[in-house]
Design a protein around this motif. Structure first.
Motif, PDB file in Angstrom:
ATOM      1  N   TRP A   1       0.861  -1.184   0.000  1.00 40.76           N
ATOM      2  CA  TRP A   1       0.000   0.000   0.000  1.00 40.76           C
ATOM      3  C   TRP A   1       0.896   1.233   0.000  1.00 40.76           C
ATOM      4  N   PHE A   2       0.555   2.168  -0.849  1.00 45.94           N
ATOM      5  CA  PHE A   2       1.272   3.424  -0.960  1.00 45.94           C
ATOM      6  C   PHE A   2       0.271   4.573  -0.870  1.00 45.94           C
ATOM      7  N   ARG A   3       0.772   5.762  -0.624  1.00 46.41           N
ATOM      8  CA  ARG A   3      -0.114   6.917  -0.616  1.00 46.41           C
ATOM      9  C   ARG A   3       0.617   8.132  -1.158  1.00 46.41           C
ATOM     10  N   GLN A   4      -0.185   9.041  -1.699  1.00 50.27           N
ATOM     11  CA  GLN A   4       0.371  10.283  -2.213  1.00 50.27           C
ATOM     12  C   GLN A   4      -0.521  11.435  -1.807  1.00 50.27           C
ATOM     13  N   ALA A   5       0.049  12.321  -1.014  1.00 53.77           N
ATOM     14  CA  ALA A   5      -0.655  13.520  -0.581  1.00 53.77           C
ATOM     15  C   ALA A   5      -0.396  14.639  -1.584  1.00 53.77           C
ATOM     16  N   PRO A   6      -1.270  15.635  -1.639  1.00 51.38           N
ATOM     17  CA  PRO A   6      -1.079  16.734  -2.582  1.00 51.38           C
ATOM     18  C   PRO A   6       0.281  17.405  -2.404  1.00 51.38           C
ATOM     19  N   GLY A   7       0.992  17.551  -3.507  1.00 49.46           N
ATOM     20  CA  GLY A   7       2.285  18.216  -3.472  1.00 49.46           C
ATOM     21  C   GLY A   7       3.416  17.385  -2.923  1.00 49.46           C
ATOM     22  N   LYS A   8       3.146  16.112  -2.643  1.00 51.31           N
ATOM     23  CA  LYS A   8       4.192  15.250  -2.083  1.00 51.31           C
ATOM     24  C   LYS A   8       4.419  14.041  -2.978  1.00 51.31           C
ATOM     25  N   GLU A   9       5.556  13.414  -2.777  1.00 48.27           N
ATOM     26  CA  GLU A   9       5.850  12.205  -3.517  1.00 48.27           C
ATOM     27  C   GLU A   9       5.085  11.018  -2.920  1.00 48.27           C
ATOM     28  N   ARG A  10       4.885  10.030  -3.767  1.00 46.94           N
ATOM     29  CA  ARG A  10       4.226   8.819  -3.271  1.00 46.94           C
ATOM     30  C   ARG A  10       5.160   8.101  -2.297  1.00 46.94           C
ATOM     31  N   GLU A  11       4.584   7.588  -1.217  1.00 48.57           N
ATOM     32  CA  GLU A  11       5.394   6.929  -0.193  1.00 48.57           C
ATOM     33  C   GLU A  11       4.795   5.581   0.176  1.00 48.57           C
ATOM     34  N   GLY A  12       5.655   4.683   0.602  1.00 51.83           N
ATOM     35  CA  GLY A  12       5.199   3.385   1.044  1.00 51.83           C
ATOM     36  C   GLY A  12       4.549   3.474   2.412  1.00 51.83           C
ATOM     37  N   VAL A  13       3.424   2.823   2.569  1.00 56.15           N
ATOM     38  CA  VAL A  13       2.690   2.814   3.832  1.00 56.15           C
ATOM     39  C   VAL A  13       2.864   1.478   4.546  1.00 56.15           C
TER      40      VAL A  13
ATOM     41  N   LYS B   1     -10.027 -14.807  -1.306  1.00 55.78           N
ATOM     42  CA  LYS B   1     -10.869 -13.761  -1.904  1.00 55.78           C
ATOM     43  C   LYS B   1     -10.071 -12.852  -2.835  1.00 55.78           C
ATOM     44  N   ASN B   2      -8.787 -13.156  -3.002  1.00 55.84           N
ATOM     45  CA  ASN B   2      -7.919 -12.328  -3.849  1.00 55.84           C
ATOM     46  C   ASN B   2      -7.978 -10.861  -3.437  1.00 55.84           C
ATOM     47  N   THR B   3      -7.928 -10.626  -2.138  1.00 55.50           N
ATOM     48  CA  THR B   3      -8.094  -9.288  -1.604  1.00 55.50           C
ATOM     49  C   THR B   3      -7.082  -9.031  -0.487  1.00 55.50           C
ATOM     50  N   VAL B   4      -6.567  -7.809  -0.484  1.00 60.40           N
ATOM     51  CA  VAL B   4      -5.682  -7.353   0.575  1.00 60.40           C
ATOM     52  C   VAL B   4      -6.345  -6.152   1.238  1.00 60.40           C
ATOM     53  N   TYR B   5      -6.189  -6.054   2.539  1.00 59.01           N
ATOM     54  CA  TYR B   5      -6.844  -5.007   3.307  1.00 59.01           C
ATOM     55  C   TYR B   5      -5.822  -4.116   4.000  1.00 59.01           C
ATOM     56  N   LEU B   6      -6.252  -2.900   4.258  1.00 56.03           N
ATOM     57  CA  LEU B   6      -5.472  -1.997   5.104  1.00 56.03           C
ATOM     58  C   LEU B   6      -6.443  -1.385   6.102  1.00 56.03           C
ATOM     59  N   GLN B   7      -6.362  -1.861   7.335  1.00 55.70           N
ATOM     60  CA  GLN B   7      -7.186  -1.315   8.413  1.00 55.70           C
ATOM     61  C   GLN B   7      -6.474  -0.103   8.981  1.00 55.70           C
ATOM     62  N   MET B   8      -7.135   1.027   8.965  1.00 56.86           N
ATOM     63  CA  MET B   8      -6.526   2.281   9.405  1.00 56.86           C
ATOM     64  C   MET B   8      -7.318   2.812  10.596  1.00 56.86           C
ATOM     65  N   ASN B   9      -6.659   2.875  11.730  1.00 57.64           N
ATOM     66  CA  ASN B   9      -7.279   3.373  12.955  1.00 57.64           C
ATOM     67  C   ASN B   9      -6.584   4.652  13.413  1.00 57.64           C
ATOM     68  N   SER B  10      -7.231   5.362  14.306  1.00 59.20           N
ATOM     69  CA  SER B  10      -6.662   6.593  14.864  1.00 59.20           C
ATOM     70  C   SER B  10      -6.146   7.506  13.761  1.00 59.20           C
ATOM     71  N   LEU B  11      -6.970   7.714  12.786  1.00 62.34           N
ATOM     72  CA  LEU B  11      -6.545   8.496  11.619  1.00 62.34           C
ATOM     73  C   LEU B  11      -6.275   9.953  11.980  1.00 62.34           C
ATOM     74  N   LYS B  12      -5.291  10.501  11.299  1.00 65.27           N
ATOM     75  CA  LYS B  12      -4.867  11.875  11.520  1.00 65.27           C
ATOM     76  C   LYS B  12      -5.018  12.677  10.220  1.00 65.27           C
ATOM     77  N   PRO B  13      -5.131  13.980  10.321  1.00 66.98           N
ATOM     78  CA  PRO B  13      -5.226  14.782   9.084  1.00 66.98           C
ATOM     79  C   PRO B  13      -4.059  14.528   8.125  1.00 66.98           C
ATOM     80  N   GLU B  14      -2.901  14.237   8.658  1.00 66.85           N
ATOM     81  CA  GLU B  14      -1.743  13.995   7.790  1.00 66.85           C
ATOM     82  C   GLU B  14      -1.815  12.653   7.062  1.00 66.85           C
ATOM     83  N   ASP B  15      -2.803  11.850   7.366  1.00 64.46           N
ATOM     84  CA  ASP B  15      -3.026  10.614   6.606  1.00 64.46           C
ATOM     85  C   ASP B  15      -3.810  10.870   5.326  1.00 64.46           C
ATOM     86  N   THR B  16      -4.282  12.088   5.152  1.00 67.39           N
ATOM     87  CA  THR B  16      -5.033  12.436   3.948  1.00 67.39           C
ATOM     88  C   THR B  16      -4.169  12.257   2.713  1.00 67.39           C
TER      89      THR B  16
END
Length: 126
Positions: free
Chosen positions: A35-47, A75-90
């Protein structure tokens, strides 16, 4: 060619939870997944990433203790459970897959992956 489709994103308040899903068009058992993520104006990063059969997992320091990656190869599915989310996780969250013969090896950098989904938006805001 493996196709990946992410789902489960949305708008959530700080401290809330979301579970992202990454559904594959084929069998996932021979693939390491990340799982990776990319925030506005930032490079994609590994999560987070998970090896074949879920033998090993890895997390970015910024999400350790809050996110959990898992896989259900039946089920050919991978999950990412995200708890205690912060604005910087956007960010837009992407899943990626890499065919590998190594059961215990995981991959945390994007250039190690072959297949990518289209992404799902996660917004953490009050």
């Amino acid at each position: 060619q493996l196709q990946l489709v992410e789902s489960g994103g949305g708008l959530v308040q700080p401290g809330g939870s979301l579970r992202l899903s990454c559904a594959a068009s084929g069998f996932t058992s021979n693939y390491a997944i990340g799982w990776f993520r990319q925030a506005p104006g930032k490079e994609r990063e590994g999560v987070s990433c998970i090896s074949r059969m879920g033998k090993n997992t890895n997390y970015a320091d910024s999400v350790k203790g809050r996110f959990t990656i898992s896989r259900d190869d039946a089920k050919n599915t991978v999950y990412l459970q995200m708890n205690s989310l912060k604005p910087e996780d956007t960010a837009i969250y992407y899943c990626a897959a890499r065919l590998t013969s190594y059961i215990g090896t995981y991959y945390m950098t994007e250039n190690e992956y072959t297949y990518w989904g289209q992404g799902t938006q996660v917004t953490v805001s009050a």
